[in-house]
Design an enzyme around this catalytic site. Structure first.
Site, short mmCIF file in Angstrom:
data_model
loop_
_atom_site.label_atom_id
_atom_site.label_comp_id
_atom_site.label_asym_id
_atom_site.label_seq_id
_atom_site.Cartn_x
_atom_site.Cartn_y
_atom_site.Cartn_z
N ASP A 52 22.63 -14.01 -6.15
CA ASP A 52 23.94 -13.48 -5.78
C ASP A 52 24.01 -13.18 -4.29
O ASP A 52 25.06 -12.79 -3.78
CB ASP A 52 24.28 -12.24 -6.62
CG ASP A 52 23.27 -11.11 -6.49
OD1 ASP A 52 22.30 -11.26 -5.72
OD2 ASP A 52 23.45 -10.07 -7.16
N SER A 53 22.92 -13.46 -3.59
CA SER A 53 22.93 -13.46 -2.12
C SER A 53 23.92 -14.49 -1.59
O SER A 53 24.26 -14.47 -0.39
CB SER A 53 21.53 -13.76 -1.58
OG SER A 53 20.98 -14.93 -2.20
N ASP A 95 20.98 -15.65 -10.90
CA ASP A 95 21.18 -14.20 -10.92
C ASP A 95 22.31 -13.80 -11.86
O ASP A 95 23.35 -14.47 -11.93
CB ASP A 95 21.55 -13.71 -9.51
CG ASP A 95 20.37 -13.11 -8.78
OD1 ASP A 95 19.40 -12.69 -9.44
OD2 ASP A 95 20.42 -13.04 -7.54
N LYS A 125 17.95 -13.71 -13.77
CA LYS A 125 17.31 -12.58 -13.09
C LYS A 125 18.27 -11.41 -13.08
O LYS A 125 19.47 -11.59 -12.84
CB LYS A 125 16.90 -12.94 -11.66
CG LYS A 125 16.20 -11.78 -10.92
CD LYS A 125 15.66 -12.21 -9.57
CE LYS A 125 16.74 -12.42 -8.52
NZ LYS A 125 17.46 -11.15 -8.19
N GLU A 127 18.55 -7.05 -11.86
CA GLU A 127 17.97 -5.97 -11.08
C GLU A 127 17.84 -4.70 -11.92
O GLU A 127 18.69 -4.43 -12.78
CB GLU A 127 18.84 -5.69 -9.85
CG GLU A 127 18.95 -6.87 -8.90
CD GLU A 127 19.85 -6.57 -7.71
OE1 GLU A 127 20.26 -5.40 -7.54
OE2 GLU A 127 20.14 -7.51 -6.94
N GLU A 194 11.01 -6.48 -4.04
CA GLU A 194 11.72 -6.62 -2.76
C GLU A 194 11.56 -5.37 -1.90
O GLU A 194 11.82 -4.25 -2.35
CB GLU A 194 13.20 -6.90 -2.99
CG GLU A 194 13.98 -7.05 -1.67
CD GLU A 194 15.36 -7.62 -1.83
OE1 GLU A 194 16.07 -7.76 -0.80
OE2 GLU A 194 15.77 -7.94 -2.97
#
Length: 305
Positions: A52-53, A95, A125, A127, A194
């Site tokens: 999602d970057s 993501d 993925k 978070e 991270e």
């Protein structure tokens, strides 16, 4: 004897685990479109993350929060097609964007299934640590592998007070270790660490059976991931401490476009070798309308009559 090249074997979650056990480092990079996917696959990466970057690297946002599930499906599908054009070897992860798994487990499962079914990713993925263990369990139960992500979690940037290193004191470091263990127990096949101290990353890596993928977590992890635009130096104004420019492609692109502009202005491009010719072209005068009283000024393309 056939000269046909054997198809490349796709990297699976089991291959990533084997790499950890063998001490083989995992090289992962982000990609957001088919062109980037073909290039990174040809370069030999083991895994590709459609992160999602994309919100910051491509869409121009100042965070990842505006990225939607539709965006992720769109970009992930492009990357899947690009990887397949290059033989399809790298492991592909997509993501889960902000808002797709925080509200309910059912939402998380539906979003994960869509990413796999519609975009062709092999895993998703998400978070978060122990608080999302049940979400991980349910997604895995639905047949979708999950990669965890702890430490600095960009979707929680407001809660964290900015993009700052996590786990710098003993209590917070202990919580990151607990989160990592909880994600492994819930069924994650790998976890991204991270922006945490290298010393903490070493401890977490040594205590997990699943691979750890670091970004800003030092060298003592099982693999590394970098954002495509950071790796290539495409953003001339962004140089995070944890990233290394392996090329200055942004400078090269800027200079190449400046050269193009200069040659167009100077009428040096296109030259004869960039032009097409045909000796059989004949211009036909444009017909004059019956009610047109003035003399015609020229034929097709202004050719004189």
């Amino acid at each position: 004897m056939s000269t046909q090249t054997a198809p490349k074997k796709r990297v699976t979650i089991h291959e990533l685990r084997r790499m950890k056990d063998a001490g083989d480092k995992i090289a992962m990079v982000t990609a957001y479109d088919a062109t980037a996917a073909r290039l990174v696959a040809a370069a030999g990466v083991d895994a590709v993350l459609v992160g999602d970057s994309v919100g910051m690297a491509v869409q121009g946002h100042d965070s990842t929060l505006p990225v939607t599930l539709e965006h992720m499906i769109y970009h992930s599908a492009m990357v899947r097609r690009g990887l397949d054009r290059e033989g399809g070897r790298p492991h592909l992860v997509g993501d889960l964007p902000f808002g797709t798994y925080q509200a309910s487990v059912d939402d998380a499962v539906k979003a994960s299934v869509r990413l796999v079914a519609e975009a062709g990713v092999q895993a998703v993925k998400l978070e978060g640590g122990a608080d999302y263990a049940e979400v991980v369990r349910r997604i895995v139960r639905a047949g979708v592998p999950v990669m965890g992500h702890i430490g600095l979690t960009p979707q929680s940037v407001h809660k964290m007070g900015g993009y700052v290193v996590q786990g710098k004191d003993s209590d917070k470091a202990q919580q990151i270790l607990r989160d990592a263990r909880a994600l492994e127990a819930a069924g994650c096949y790998a976890v991204v660490l991270e922006c945490i101290p290298a010393e903490l990353a070493r401890i977490v890596t040594s205590q997990l059976r699943i691979p750890t993928i670091g970004i800003g977590a030092g060298p003592h992890v099982d693999g590394q991931v970098l954002v495509y635009t950071d790796l290539l130096g495409l953003d001339l104004a962004f140089t995070p401490k944890f990233a290394k420019h392996f090329a200055e492609v942004g400078v090269q692109v800027r200079d190449a476009v400046a050269s193009y502009v200069g040659e167009v202005k100077a009428q040096a491009f296109p030259a004869d070798e960039h032009s097409f010719h045909s000796a059989s072209v004949r211009l036909v005068p444009a017909p004059v309308p019956a009610d047109h009283d003035e003399e015609p000024q020229g034929g097709v393309m202004g050719a004189p009559i």
